[in-house]
Design a protein around this motif. Structure first.
Motif, mmCIF file in Angstrom:
data_model
loop_
_atom_site.group_PDB
_atom_site.id
_atom_site.type_symbol
_atom_site.label_atom_id
_atom_site.label_comp_id
_atom_site.label_asym_id
_atom_site.label_seq_id
_atom_site.Cartn_x
_atom_site.Cartn_y
_atom_site.Cartn_z
ATOM 1 N N HIS A 1 42.061 38.703 34.500
ATOM 2 C CA HIS A 1 41.842 38.653 33.050
ATOM 3 C C HIS A 1 41.975 37.217 32.564
ATOM 4 C CE1 HIS A 1 46.208 38.349 32.124
ATOM 5 N NE2 HIS A 1 46.383 39.252 33.070
ATOM 6 N N GLU B 1 43.330 41.752 28.284
ATOM 7 C CA GLU B 1 44.200 42.613 29.090
ATOM 8 C C GLU B 1 45.608 42.658 28.515
ATOM 9 O OE1 GLU B 1 47.146 43.569 32.259
ATOM 10 O OE2 GLU B 1 46.923 41.742 31.078
ATOM 11 N N ALA C 1 34.412 49.781 32.060
ATOM 12 C CA ALA C 1 34.494 51.134 32.601
ATOM 13 C C ALA C 1 33.464 52.044 31.939
ATOM 14 C CB ALA C 1 35.905 51.684 32.411
ATOM 15 N N GLU C 2 33.311 51.907 30.629
ATOM 16 C CA GLU C 2 32.348 52.738 29.920
ATOM 17 C C GLU C 2 30.917 52.403 30.306
ATOM 18 O OE1 GLU C 2 33.320 52.147 25.835
ATOM 19 O OE2 GLU C 2 35.118 53.434 25.914
ATOM 20 N N ALA D 1 38.376 45.587 29.803
ATOM 21 C CA ALA D 1 38.264 46.488 30.946
ATOM 22 C C ALA D 1 37.699 47.831 30.518
ATOM 23 C CB ALA D 1 39.632 46.667 31.597
ATOM 24 N N ARG D 2 38.087 48.301 29.347
ATOM 25 C CA ARG D 2 37.589 49.588 28.861
ATOM 26 C C ARG D 2 36.066 49.540 28.674
ATOM 27 N NH1 ARG D 2 40.788 49.975 24.944
ATOM 28 N NH2 ARG D 2 42.344 51.276 25.977
ATOM 29 N N ALA D 3 35.550 48.444 28.150
ATOM 30 C CA ALA D 3 34.106 48.313 27.948
ATOM 31 C C ALA D 3 33.360 48.327 29.279
ATOM 32 C CB ALA D 3 33.794 47.031 27.177
ATOM 33 N N SER E 1 44.666 44.679 23.789
ATOM 34 C CA SER E 1 43.955 45.945 23.570
ATOM 35 C C SER E 1 43.390 46.572 24.837
ATOM 36 C CB SER E 1 42.796 45.705 22.594
ATOM 37 O OG SER E 1 41.798 44.895 23.209
ATOM 38 N N MET E 2 43.222 45.772 25.892
ATOM 39 C CA MET E 2 42.561 46.209 27.126
ATOM 40 C C MET E 2 41.098 46.608 26.891
ATOM 41 S SD MET E 2 45.547 48.412 29.013
ATOM 42 C CE MET E 2 47.263 47.965 28.848
ATOM 43 N N ASN E 3 40.537 46.177 25.780
ATOM 44 C CA ASN E 3 39.165 46.562 25.455
ATOM 45 C C ASN E 3 38.139 45.960 26.399
ATOM 46 O OD1 ASN E 3 39.669 48.292 23.321
ATOM 47 N ND2 ASN E 3 39.685 46.650 21.795
ATOM 48 N N ASN F 1 33.381 39.530 28.622
ATOM 49 C CA ASN F 1 33.625 39.778 30.040
ATOM 50 C C ASN F 1 32.605 38.998 30.850
ATOM 51 O OD1 ASN F 1 35.738 41.694 29.730
ATOM 52 N ND2 ASN F 1 34.255 43.316 29.336
ATOM 53 N N THR G 1 37.892 39.496 32.753
ATOM 54 C CA THR G 1 37.906 40.397 31.609
ATOM 55 C C THR G 1 38.647 39.801 30.424
ATOM 56 O OG1 THR G 1 39.937 41.510 32.347
ATOM 57 C CG2 THR G 1 37.840 42.407 33.127
#
Length: 211
Positions: free
Chosen positions: A86, A150, A161-162, A157-159, A153-155, A69, A147
């Motif tokens: 993305h 997208e 967010a976390e 954006a998920r990373a 896995s969308m991983n 990212n 990112t």
């Protein structure tokens, strides 16, 4: 003013930026045969944005080697505006393409290439727009966010967010909408249900356990 103009000129125009991004394969897919790293795209964007004075943060997506990212920030302080896109594209069917997917091709007044619309073109436009602000005193930061994964896995954006990054007041997501602004975006929710049981023959169902 001369220094600012020189800085802008060191970053390509929209066509050349998009041509470069299109030439860098960054397909994301659940199939290992198709999946690519997006590092080349992220580092190319970072190079252009750093030239314009953006502070650069490149973050590896945990558990996803080769996936990154990018958070590029112009200005400082709380709030601000995020221009988000993305870096990955979907796989492609070579038989259905009339041009090289990795070469930006102009035909009948349109530009063709894998990711031209969804959504590498957004980065070229966002960076071109950002050139207008590099010598301006911003009250809140301008953030360009890129990112990974997208389309699969969308991983990426998920990373983010976390990690709670980036923090801003507003965001514009550069997904294609026919140039019509859409407030909020459709989303999806997926759930996985797992049942455990024991198979048993219908002649003696008590030996099984119905899931």
């Amino acid at each position: 003013m001369v220094q600012s103009t020189d800085t802008k000129n060191r970053v390509p125009g929209v066509h050349d930026m998009l041509a470069r991004l299109i030439s860098l394969p960054s397909i994301s897919s659940a199939s290992p045969d198709w999946d690519h790293s997006n590092e080349a795209v992220v580092r190319t964007l970072a190079e252009w944005l750093e030239t314009l004075g953006f502070a650069i943060e490149i973050l590896e997506v945990p558990g996803m080697p080769g996936k990154y990212n990018l958070i590029a920030t112009l200005g400082s302080g709380p709030g601000g505006l995020v221009l988000s896109g993305h870096t990955d594209t979907v796989p492609f069917d070579d038989q259905r393409w009339q041009t090289d997917p990795f070469t930006l091709t102009e035909k009948d007044g349109r530009w063709y290439g894998l990711g031209t619309c969804d959504m590498k073109g957004f980065f070229a436009l966002a960076i071109e727009a950002a050139k207008s602000f590099i010598d301006q005193p911003l009250q809140q930061p301008l953030i360009i966010l890129a990112t990974a994964d997208e389309e699969s896995s969308m991983n990426g954006a998920r990373a983010l967010a976390e990690a709670g990054k980036p923090k801003a007041r507003y965001a514009v997501i550069g997904e294609p909408t026919g140039l019509r602004p859409v407030r909020m975006h459709k989303g999806i929710m997926m759930e996985r249900l797992q049942f455990q049981g024991q198979s048993g023959h219908s002649s003696n169902p008590d030996l099984g356990r119905n899931a």
